[in-house]
Design a protein around this motif. Sequence first.
Motif, PDB file in Angstrom:
ATOM      1  N   HIS A 228       0.860  -1.193   0.000  1.00 28.12           N
ATOM      2  CA  HIS A 228       0.000   0.000   0.000  1.00 28.12           C
ATOM      3  C   HIS A 228       0.895   1.242   0.000  1.00 28.12           C
ATOM      4  O   HIS A 228       0.643   2.206  -0.730  1.00 28.12           O
ATOM      5  CB  HIS A 228      -0.937  -0.031   1.191  1.00 28.12           C
ATOM      6  CG  HIS A 228      -1.815   1.170   1.289  1.00 28.12           C
ATOM      7  ND1 HIS A 228      -2.675   1.551   0.286  1.00 28.12           N
ATOM      8  CD2 HIS A 228      -1.939   2.108   2.266  1.00 28.12           C
ATOM      9  CE1 HIS A 228      -3.296   2.664   0.640  1.00 28.12           C
ATOM     10  NE2 HIS A 228      -2.868   3.022   1.827  1.00 28.12           N
ATOM     11  N   THR A 264      -7.474  -3.616  -5.716  1.00 28.63           N
ATOM     12  CA  THR A 264      -6.500  -2.678  -5.145  1.00 28.63           C
ATOM     13  C   THR A 264      -7.083  -1.262  -5.160  1.00 28.63           C
ATOM     14  O   THR A 264      -8.175  -1.035  -5.676  1.00 28.63           O
ATOM     15  CB  THR A 264      -5.189  -2.711  -5.956  1.00 28.63           C
ATOM     16  OG1 THR A 264      -5.493  -2.492  -7.335  1.00 28.63           O
ATOM     17  CG2 THR A 264      -4.477  -4.060  -5.808  1.00 28.63           C
ATOM     18  N   ASP A 268      -2.264   2.602  -3.726  1.00 32.77           N
ATOM     19  CA  ASP A 268      -1.241   1.581  -3.473  1.00 32.77           C
ATOM     20  C   ASP A 268       0.024   1.942  -4.248  1.00 32.77           C
ATOM     21  O   ASP A 268      -0.020   2.182  -5.460  1.00 32.77           O
ATOM     22  CB  ASP A 268      -1.722   0.198  -3.943  1.00 32.77           C
ATOM     23  CG  ASP A 268      -2.863  -0.350  -3.088  1.00 32.77           C
ATOM     24  OD1 ASP A 268      -2.986   0.067  -1.916  1.00 32.77           O
ATOM     25  OD2 ASP A 268      -3.607  -1.217  -3.598  1.00 32.77           O
ATOM     26  N   ALA A 271       0.842  -2.322  -6.484  1.00 31.70           N
ATOM     27  CA  ALA A 271      -0.414  -3.077  -6.416  1.00 31.70           C
ATOM     28  C   ALA A 271      -0.161  -4.568  -6.205  1.00 31.70           C
ATOM     29  O   ALA A 271      -0.889  -5.218  -5.435  1.00 31.70           O
ATOM     30  CB  ALA A 271      -1.229  -2.846  -7.688  1.00 31.70           C
ATOM     31  N   GLN A 275      -1.557  -6.721  -3.058  1.00 31.20           N
ATOM     32  CA  GLN A 275      -2.375  -7.944  -3.169  1.00 31.20           C
ATOM     33  C   GLN A 275      -1.750  -9.078  -2.357  1.00 31.20           C
ATOM     34  O   GLN A 275      -2.441  -9.804  -1.635  1.00 31.20           O
ATOM     35  CB  GLN A 275      -2.472  -8.380  -4.639  1.00 31.20           C
ATOM     36  CG  GLN A 275      -3.315  -7.462  -5.491  1.00 31.20           C
ATOM     37  CD  GLN A 275      -3.185  -7.783  -6.976  1.00 31.20           C
ATOM     38  OE1 GLN A 275      -2.124  -8.223  -7.438  1.00 31.20           O
ATOM     39  NE2 GLN A 275      -4.250  -7.557  -7.725  1.00 31.20           N
TER      40      GLN A 275
END
Length: 329
Positions: A228, A264, A268, A271, A275
């Motif tokens: 993030h 997402t 972020d 990404a 995840q």
Amino acid sequence: MAATTTRFTLPLMAAAMLQFAPLAPPAQAGAPQVRSQAPGYYRMMLGDFEITVLSDGTHAFPIDTVMNNITPAQIGRGLDDAGLAQPLQGSINAFLINTGSRLILVDAGAGALYGDCCGKLLEHLRAAGYKPEQVDTVLLTHLHKDHAGGVMRQGAAAFPNAVLRMAQGEAHYWLSASAQAAAPEFLRSFFDSARAAVAPYQAAGRFQPYAAFGQLEPGVRALPAPGHTPGHAAYLVESRGRQLLVWGDIVHVAPLQFPHPEATVKYDSDAADAQRQRRALLDMAASQRMVVGAAHIAFPGLGRIGAPGGASPGYRWLPVNYEGAPGAD
Ligand SMILES: [Zn+2]
């Protein structure tokens, strides 16, 4: 005779009046609607530790413009399955941990940076029976505005006796002029906000990023959870074998990212890492039956995770059960 007359006529008069009596009692006209909640704090015990969740407020979360890796149909279905619709109010929660000897705040809300919706953390902290001066340490999961803005109040440290801590990599990124220059336009102001938030603590010698993840306080460990943001951290709080995972921005929109953990947000920084971290922490919390403290799941943002399986193909959020008088669990 008067007594006899009364005995026979009163029931008759009452029966006559009943025919004209209204069916409901008369309304008290015009009581104004109040439209506010009780002070936003929620308490639970975690072993010997007292946990107080502090609401900073809620704001309209712009799902359509912020979420990636999820289709409009999946968004519609996910919200519908949860009985929700847009615009969706998203919570901003922070977590106050009283170990008995230390008072530790994880994240601090938006302060003045999100407008009138938010910045209610200090008011709610006081309503919960604490003073900002009592906080020993503020741990940030990351330096985004809605987590770090509240460490500052009118240019001064909102927690005047606290040490301010976050991962070294997080501080390095958001305080870097070259990272700011290389960042997408919509993120540029986040760097200015991060710099302003930490400045009073730097000036007072109480800005102490940590170079190594692991134990920071008795019963509190920092876990790396990058994605993030580059130095995003989660905090694992443990007392008498009970565990609370304060996971920051691992999930923004519960009804979408539990069934679709691949979804997402545009904020972020990586990404794919975001995840990966979401799945890893969801699996860890589910398998170890941890209580999760979530920054953006509906206040108080405390729950356990149901793993995929059985009739449920996705993860599930299992909110903690309300207790009027939190006792040892
Ligand atoms: Zn964030």
